[in-house]
Design an enzyme around this catalytic site. Structure first.
Site, PDB file in Angstrom:
ATOM      1  N   VAL A 137       0.849  -1.190   0.000  1.00 16.65           N
ATOM      2  CA  VAL A 137       0.000   0.000   0.000  1.00 16.65           C
ATOM      3  C   VAL A 137       0.883   1.238   0.000  1.00 16.65           C
ATOM      4  O   VAL A 137       1.830   1.335   0.794  1.00 16.65           O
ATOM      5  CB  VAL A 137      -0.942   0.023   1.219  1.00 16.65           C
ATOM      6  CG1 VAL A 137      -1.730   1.330   1.278  1.00 16.65           C
ATOM      7  CG2 VAL A 137      -1.902  -1.157   1.166  1.00 16.65           C
ATOM      8  N   GLU A 138       0.604   2.156  -0.891  1.00 19.12           N
ATOM      9  CA  GLU A 138       1.382   3.401  -0.982  1.00 19.12           C
ATOM     10  C   GLU A 138       1.153   4.227   0.282  1.00 19.12           C
ATOM     11  O   GLU A 138       0.029   4.314   0.784  1.00 19.12           O
ATOM     12  CB  GLU A 138       0.954   4.156  -2.248  1.00 19.12           C
ATOM     13  CG  GLU A 138       1.756   5.395  -2.543  1.00 19.12           C
ATOM     14  CD  GLU A 138       1.160   6.604  -1.850  1.00 19.12           C
ATOM     15  OE1 GLU A 138       1.944   7.357  -1.243  1.00 19.12           O
ATOM     16  OE2 GLU A 138      -0.070   6.774  -1.896  1.00 19.12           O
ATOM     17  N   SER A 139       2.233   4.804   0.823  1.00 21.61           N
ATOM     18  CA  SER A 139       2.205   5.337   2.185  1.00 21.61           C
ATOM     19  C   SER A 139       1.294   6.548   2.369  1.00 21.61           C
ATOM     20  O   SER A 139       0.614   6.667   3.393  1.00 21.61           O
ATOM     21  CB  SER A 139       3.619   5.674   2.641  1.00 21.61           C
ATOM     22  OG  SER A 139       4.197   6.655   1.801  1.00 21.61           O
ATOM     23  N   LYS A 140       1.280   7.478   1.423  1.00 17.25           N
ATOM     24  CA  LYS A 140       0.425   8.649   1.616  1.00 17.25           C
ATOM     25  C   LYS A 140      -1.045   8.263   1.573  1.00 17.25           C
ATOM     26  O   LYS A 140      -1.868   8.812   2.314  1.00 17.25           O
ATOM     27  CB  LYS A 140       0.714   9.732   0.584  1.00 17.25           C
ATOM     28  CG  LYS A 140      -0.040  11.030   0.875  1.00 17.25           C
ATOM     29  CD  LYS A 140       0.406  12.168  -0.014  1.00 17.25           C
ATOM     30  CE  LYS A 140      -0.321  13.467   0.331  1.00 17.25           C
ATOM     31  NZ  LYS A 140       0.130  14.598  -0.501  1.00 17.25           N
ATOM     32  N   CYS A 178      12.506   8.354  -1.798  1.00 13.64           N
ATOM     33  CA  CYS A 178      11.164   8.041  -2.283  1.00 13.64           C
ATOM     34  C   CYS A 178      11.160   8.055  -3.808  1.00 13.64           C
ATOM     35  O   CYS A 178      11.657   9.003  -4.429  1.00 13.64           O
ATOM     36  CB  CYS A 178      10.176   9.075  -1.731  1.00 13.64           C
ATOM     37  SG  CYS A 178       8.522   8.940  -2.447  1.00 13.64           S
ATOM     38  N   ASP A 229      14.725   8.875   2.643  1.00 16.09           N
ATOM     39  CA  ASP A 229      14.211   7.914   3.612  1.00 16.09           C
ATOM     40  C   ASP A 229      15.403   7.390   4.406  1.00 16.09           C
ATOM     41  O   ASP A 229      16.330   6.806   3.835  1.00 16.09           O
ATOM     42  CB  ASP A 229      13.510   6.744   2.905  1.00 16.09           C
ATOM     43  CG  ASP A 229      12.238   7.170   2.196  1.00 16.09           C
ATOM     44  OD1 ASP A 229      11.505   8.002   2.753  1.00 16.09           O
ATOM     45  OD2 ASP A 229      11.976   6.666   1.088  1.00 16.09           O
ATOM     46  N   GLU A 246      10.189  -1.385   1.090  1.00 11.26           N
ATOM     47  CA  GLU A 246      10.052  -2.831   0.938  1.00 11.26           C
ATOM     48  C   GLU A 246      10.965  -3.346  -0.187  1.00 11.26           C
ATOM     49  O   GLU A 246      11.606  -4.391  -0.052  1.00 11.26           O
ATOM     50  CB  GLU A 246       8.598  -3.191   0.619  1.00 11.26           C
ATOM     51  CG  GLU A 246       7.601  -2.771   1.693  1.00 11.26           C
ATOM     52  CD  GLU A 246       7.003  -1.382   1.460  1.00 11.26           C
ATOM     53  OE1 GLU A 246       5.884  -1.150   1.959  1.00 11.26           O
ATOM     54  OE2 GLU A 246       7.655  -0.536   0.798  1.00 11.26           O
ATOM     55  N   ARG A 250       7.566   9.025   8.444  1.00  7.29           N
ATOM     56  CA  ARG A 250       7.129  10.198   7.665  1.00  7.29           C
ATOM     57  C   ARG A 250       5.612  10.164   7.652  1.00  7.29           C
ATOM     58  O   ARG A 250       5.009   9.117   7.444  1.00  7.29           O
ATOM     59  CB  ARG A 250       7.682  10.158   6.237  1.00  7.29           C
ATOM     60  CG  ARG A 250       9.116  10.636   6.154  1.00  7.29           C
ATOM     61  CD  ARG A 250       9.476  11.256   4.826  1.00  7.29           C
ATOM     62  NE  ARG A 250       9.765  10.257   3.811  1.00  7.29           N
ATOM     63  CZ  ARG A 250       9.178  10.225   2.613  1.00  7.29           C
ATOM     64  NH1 ARG A 250       8.241  11.086   2.296  1.00  7.29           N
ATOM     65  NH2 ARG A 250       9.511   9.311   1.739  1.00  7.29           N
ATOM     66  N   GLY A 251       4.991  11.320   7.877  1.00 11.39           N
ATOM     67  CA  GLY A 251       3.541  11.375   7.886  1.00 11.39           C
ATOM     68  C   GLY A 251       2.922  10.542   8.983  1.00 11.39           C
ATOM     69  O   GLY A 251       1.812  10.023   8.823  1.00 11.39           O
TER      70      GLY A 251
END
Length: 274
Positions: free
Chosen positions: A81-84, A182, A189, A222, A250-251
């Protein structure tokens, strides 16, 4: 050329934060495309462990609840799943009312399993005011003091080597000098990485040079761990291998992937930077 799939992801784009629950915010990404680039030596074991530090929802009376959560995605799930998108999804729960945290956990487990294509383990802790968890370095012999000359800042598997006439050893090495970027925004990162293996003794300075060579590499956490695993396995031919990275958040999220040739367990203790 930009990845057309990532071009549709919310990462790196201006988006409005949700004001209501919306599982459609989750943006899954197939793992297969990246793995096709790797020389994966065998089926591996592992997980992608996410920690969320900005969890909140409402009680039926409208009172906010705050908590932290851990999400464990199996490495054999077909999608990550994409982080944002994950952050936006979690924020979509902020104004949602739940009878108790068990229902929040069930909601998260259902939605994340749908996105990842496999069951996702969800743990929620609402007793954050009582937490006494301490931080400590990753376990292992720290190799960062090796005196190395660095010229490679892109992944360079050719740097890896074993000691001449290497004895068979079982050891755990670690470094705090992991950095990648990223693949969408180019933002750095930062992380620490642990290499646990049994096999011909790895040249520690060469391993550090290799870890540093990821410094300008643009890839998801990953995928970086999977590349490190494959490169070390091919170059050093261990009997067993585990590669585990703990990245800084992050976030409000940190991601901690591990891959192993054998069933294993990994520490959940945060590093100081986390």
């Amino acid at each position: 050329m930009p990845d057309p799939i990532l071009a549709r992801a919310p990462l790196g784009q201006d988006v409005s934060y949700p004001d209501s629950y919306d599982p459609a915010l989750l943006f899954p990404i197939d793992r297969a495309a990246n793995r096709e680039k790797l020389r994966i030596p065998h089926p591996w074991h592992g997980d992608d462990i996410w920690n969320a530090y900005e969890m909140s929802w409402l009680t039926p009376k409208g009172k906010p609840v705050a908590g932290v959560a851990r999400f464990t995605f199996p490495a054999d799930s077909p999608r990550l799943v994409e982080s944002k998108s994950f952050k936006l999804y979690l924020n979509s729960l902020n104004e949602e009312r739940f009878e108790h945290s068990g229902l929040v956990r069930a909601c998260l487990a259902r939605d994340l399993a749908e996105a990842a294509g496999a069951p996702v383990e969800v743990e929620i802790d609402t007793h954050i005011g009582q937490s006494t968890q301490l931080c400590r370095p990753m376990e292992g012999i720290r190799i960062d003091d090796a005196d190395i000359d660095v010229s490679a800042y892109r992944p360079s598997a050719g740097l890896l080597r074993c000691q001449p006439d290497a004895a068979l050893v079982s050891e755990t090495l670690m470094s705090d000098l992991l950095k990648s970027n990223c693949p969408v925004t180019g933002q750095p990162d930062w992380g620490s990485v642990q290499v646990r293996y049994t096999g011909p003794q790895i040249d520690r300075a060469a391993l550090l040079e290799y870890i540093v060579s990821l410094r300008r590499h643009n890839e998801f956490h990953e995928h970086c761990v999977e590349q490190m695993y494959c490169d070390i396995w091919q170059a050093c031919q261990p009997e067993s291998l585990l590669v585990y990275a703990r990245y800084t958040r992050r976030g409000g999220l940190d991601i901690n992937p591990w891959r192993s040739s054998r069933p294993a367990s990994v520490s959940q203790v945060r590093t100081v930077r986390q």
